[in-house]
Design an enzyme around this catalytic site. Structure first.
Site, PDB file in Angstrom:
ATOM      1  N   ASN A   5      61.308 -44.372 -51.970  1.00 22.87           N
ATOM      2  CA  ASN A   5      60.393 -44.343 -50.826  1.00 22.87           C
ATOM      3  C   ASN A   5      59.201 -43.453 -51.182  1.00 22.87           C
ATOM      4  O   ASN A   5      59.290 -42.235 -51.107  1.00 22.87           O
ATOM      5  CB  ASN A   5      61.153 -43.803 -49.604  1.00 22.87           C
ATOM      6  CG  ASN A   5      60.273 -43.696 -48.378  1.00 22.87           C
ATOM      7  OD1 ASN A   5      59.141 -44.182 -48.378  1.00 22.87           O
ATOM      8  ND2 ASN A   5      60.788 -43.064 -47.334  1.00 22.87           N
ATOM      9  N   TRP A   6      58.090 -44.075 -51.547  1.00 20.38           N
ATOM     10  CA  TRP A   6      56.915 -43.315 -52.006  1.00 20.38           C
ATOM     11  C   TRP A   6      56.093 -42.766 -50.846  1.00 20.38           C
ATOM     12  O   TRP A   6      55.082 -42.108 -51.057  1.00 20.38           O
ATOM     13  CB  TRP A   6      56.042 -44.197 -52.920  1.00 20.38           C
ATOM     14  CG  TRP A   6      56.700 -44.571 -54.211  1.00 20.38           C
ATOM     15  CD1 TRP A   6      57.869 -44.053 -54.709  1.00 20.38           C
ATOM     16  CD2 TRP A   6      56.241 -45.519 -55.182  1.00 20.38           C
ATOM     17  NE1 TRP A   6      58.164 -44.631 -55.923  1.00 20.38           N
ATOM     18  CE2 TRP A   6      57.168 -45.538 -56.239  1.00 20.38           C
ATOM     19  CE3 TRP A   6      55.131 -46.359 -55.266  1.00 20.38           C
ATOM     20  CZ2 TRP A   6      57.039 -46.349 -57.360  1.00 20.38           C
ATOM     21  CZ3 TRP A   6      54.989 -47.180 -56.376  1.00 20.38           C
ATOM     22  CH2 TRP A   6      55.927 -47.170 -57.412  1.00 20.38           C
ATOM     23  N   LYS A   7      56.485 -43.095 -49.632  1.00 20.14           N
ATOM     24  CA  LYS A   7      55.817 -42.596 -48.417  1.00 20.14           C
ATOM     25  C   LYS A   7      54.296 -42.802 -48.519  1.00 20.14           C
ATOM     26  O   LYS A   7      53.849 -43.824 -49.038  1.00 20.14           O
ATOM     27  CB  LYS A   7      56.211 -41.146 -48.165  1.00 20.14           C
ATOM     28  CG  LYS A   7      57.735 -40.960 -48.176  1.00 20.14           C
ATOM     29  CD  LYS A   7      58.224 -39.686 -47.585  1.00 20.14           C
ATOM     30  CE  LYS A   7      59.736 -39.641 -47.643  1.00 20.14           C
ATOM     31  NZ  LYS A   7      60.329 -38.553 -46.920  1.00 20.14           N
ATOM     32  N   HIS A  92      63.020 -45.292 -40.168  1.00 18.93           N
ATOM     33  CA  HIS A  92      63.015 -44.025 -40.907  1.00 18.93           C
ATOM     34  C   HIS A  92      62.694 -42.894 -39.924  1.00 18.93           C
ATOM     35  O   HIS A  92      61.899 -43.076 -38.999  1.00 18.93           O
ATOM     36  CB  HIS A  92      61.968 -44.081 -42.019  1.00 18.93           C
ATOM     37  CG  HIS A  92      62.064 -42.905 -42.933  1.00 18.93           C
ATOM     38  ND1 HIS A  92      61.531 -41.683 -42.608  1.00 18.93           N
ATOM     39  CD2 HIS A  92      62.648 -42.750 -44.142  1.00 18.93           C
ATOM     40  CE1 HIS A  92      61.786 -40.825 -43.588  1.00 18.93           C
ATOM     41  NE2 HIS A  92      62.465 -41.456 -44.537  1.00 18.93           N
ATOM     42  N   GLU A  94      60.858 -40.409 -40.067  1.00 14.34           N
ATOM     43  CA  GLU A  94      59.433 -40.068 -39.923  1.00 14.34           C
ATOM     44  C   GLU A  94      58.727 -41.060 -38.993  1.00 14.34           C
ATOM     45  O   GLU A  94      57.785 -40.699 -38.287  1.00 14.34           O
ATOM     46  CB  GLU A  94      58.772 -40.008 -41.316  1.00 14.34           C
ATOM     47  CG  GLU A  94      59.193 -38.742 -42.052  1.00 14.34           C
ATOM     48  CD  GLU A  94      59.179 -38.833 -43.569  1.00 14.34           C
ATOM     49  OE1 GLU A  94      58.553 -39.747 -44.118  1.00 14.34           O
ATOM     50  OE2 GLU A  94      59.835 -37.976 -44.198  1.00 14.34           O
ATOM     51  N   GLU A 167      70.687 -40.941 -43.363  1.00 12.96           N
ATOM     52  CA  GLU A 167      69.723 -39.912 -43.761  1.00 12.96           C
ATOM     53  C   GLU A 167      69.711 -38.793 -42.723  1.00 12.96           C
ATOM     54  O   GLU A 167      68.979 -38.887 -41.709  1.00 12.96           O
ATOM     55  CB  GLU A 167      68.315 -40.503 -43.858  1.00 12.96           C
ATOM     56  CG  GLU A 167      68.133 -41.507 -44.959  1.00 12.96           C
ATOM     57  CD  GLU A 167      66.690 -41.489 -45.457  1.00 12.96           C
ATOM     58  OE1 GLU A 167      66.473 -41.208 -46.634  1.00 12.96           O
ATOM     59  OE2 GLU A 167      65.781 -41.734 -44.648  1.00 12.96           O
ATOM     60  N   GLY A 173      63.461 -34.029 -47.303  1.00 14.08           N
ATOM     61  CA  GLY A 173      62.355 -33.207 -47.799  1.00 14.08           C
ATOM     62  C   GLY A 173      62.600 -31.714 -47.717  1.00 14.08           C
ATOM     63  O   GLY A 173      61.658 -30.927 -47.759  1.00 14.08           O
ATOM     64  N   SER A 211      66.933 -35.482 -49.683  1.00 11.11           N
ATOM     65  CA  SER A 211      66.915 -34.527 -50.802  1.00 11.11           C
ATOM     66  C   SER A 211      67.767 -34.977 -51.991  1.00 11.11           C
ATOM     67  O   SER A 211      68.425 -34.161 -52.649  1.00 11.11           O
ATOM     68  CB  SER A 211      67.327 -33.133 -50.327  1.00 11.11           C
ATOM     69  OG  SER A 211      66.358 -32.637 -49.424  1.00 11.11           O
ATOM     70  N   GLY A 232      63.190 -39.959 -51.712  1.00 10.27           N
ATOM     71  CA  GLY A 232      61.800 -39.732 -51.311  1.00 10.27           C
ATOM     72  C   GLY A 232      61.079 -38.924 -52.373  1.00 10.27           C
ATOM     73  O   GLY A 232      60.633 -39.451 -53.397  1.00 10.27           O
ATOM     74  N   GLY A 233      60.979 -37.624 -52.162  1.00  9.13           N
ATOM     75  CA  GLY A 233      60.196 -36.737 -53.028  1.00  9.13           C
ATOM     76  C   GLY A 233      60.468 -36.916 -54.514  1.00  9.13           C
ATOM     77  O   GLY A 233      59.535 -36.944 -55.326  1.00  9.13           O
TER      78      GLY A 233
END
Ligand code: PGA
Length: 257
Positions: A5-7, A92, A94, A167, A173, A211, A232-233
């Site tokens: 997930n490159w957001k 998600h 976010e 999640e 994150g 994470s 993600g990150g």
């Protein structure tokens, strides 16, 4: 399965470069996980060109609830299919917390995707807040989220179950994560809930996200109950993502021996 997930982190050129690095990391490997890249909308078409004829799939981070129409600023399923997507994230945290996406909207999106027989396969995200986790509510909260957005959705015959991603919101994150002993009961409860809601659609698959890093990927992926990870990150750090892919390959190699 490894979902990246490159957001909203990368531009088009950076996305293309990262997609190429990912393909290189998998080149010539007989045993490899299913990898799904989720760039931002504006990079989808360019990344699709890089991935064409590869075994890496493309997905979107969001989709509107309607097929077509006067919905300024929205991106619909048909448009995502046009640019080569085969997966989409739904719900998600976010999207829920920053863009006020609620159960009713998510239910509408899922109903639309199911009606179209999952040409675009949803990855449905659920997870509890820190205070809910501390109150021992992770299973109750996440299974309730699932029921609220899926219970009245009709999944056509022969269509597989949507993928799920557990999640925990407090783990996204933050470099914090529940222990495996905490994750597994939630993953199993979500799988059971899904299979109870939709008894004639085979087994449900649940990914873990929050994470995920090169350090913890192996321990997560070697659990047969965890069908993969949503990253993600760490997915936008090329070397770290390659190490996560290597961990997945190690698990698959061990399982096939
Ligand atoms: P993270 O994000 O890996 O940076 O915690 C996961 C996600 O938001 O899907």
């Amino acid at each position: 399965m490894i979902v990246a997930n490159w957001k909203m982190h990368l531009g088009v050129r950076e996305s293309v470069a990262l997609a190429k690095t990912t393909l290189l990391a998998l080149q010539g490997k007989d045993i490899a996980p299913q990898v799904v890249l989720l760039p931002s909308f504006c990079a989808l078409e360019s990344v699709h060109k890089v991935l064409a004829r590869s075994r890496v799939a493309l997905g979107a981070q969001n989709v509107g609830p309607d097929r077509f129409g006067a919905y300024t600023g929205e991106v619909g399923m048909g448009q995502l299919l046009d640019v080569g997507c085969s997966y989409v994230l739904i719900g998600h945290s976010e999207r829920r917390h920053h863009f006020c996406e609620g159960d009713e909207l998510l239910r509408k999106k899922l109903a639309m995707l199911m009606h179209e027989k999952q040409l675009l396969r949803p990855i449905v995200c659920v997870g509890e807040l820190l205070e809910e986790r501390d109150a021992g509510q992770a299973i109750a909260v996440t299974t309730r989220m699932l029921r609220r957005i899926l219970a009245s959705v009709d999944i056509p015959r022969g269509v597989p179950l949507p993928l799920l991603a557990y999640e925990p919101v407090w783990a996204i994150g933050t470099a914090e994560q529940p222990s495996i002993a905490e994750i597994l009961p939630v993953v199993r409860a979500l799988r059971n809930e899904m299979e109870t809601l939709f008894p004639n659609h085979g087994t449900a698959s649940v990914l873990y996200g929050g994470s995920v890093s090169a350090e913890n990927a192996y321990v997560l992926l070697r659990e047969p109950d965890i069908a993969g990870v949503l990253v993600g990150g760490a997915s936008i750090k090329p070397q770290e993502f390659q190490n996560i892919l290597a961990a997945a390959r190690e698990v698959l190699t061990y399982q096939s021996s």
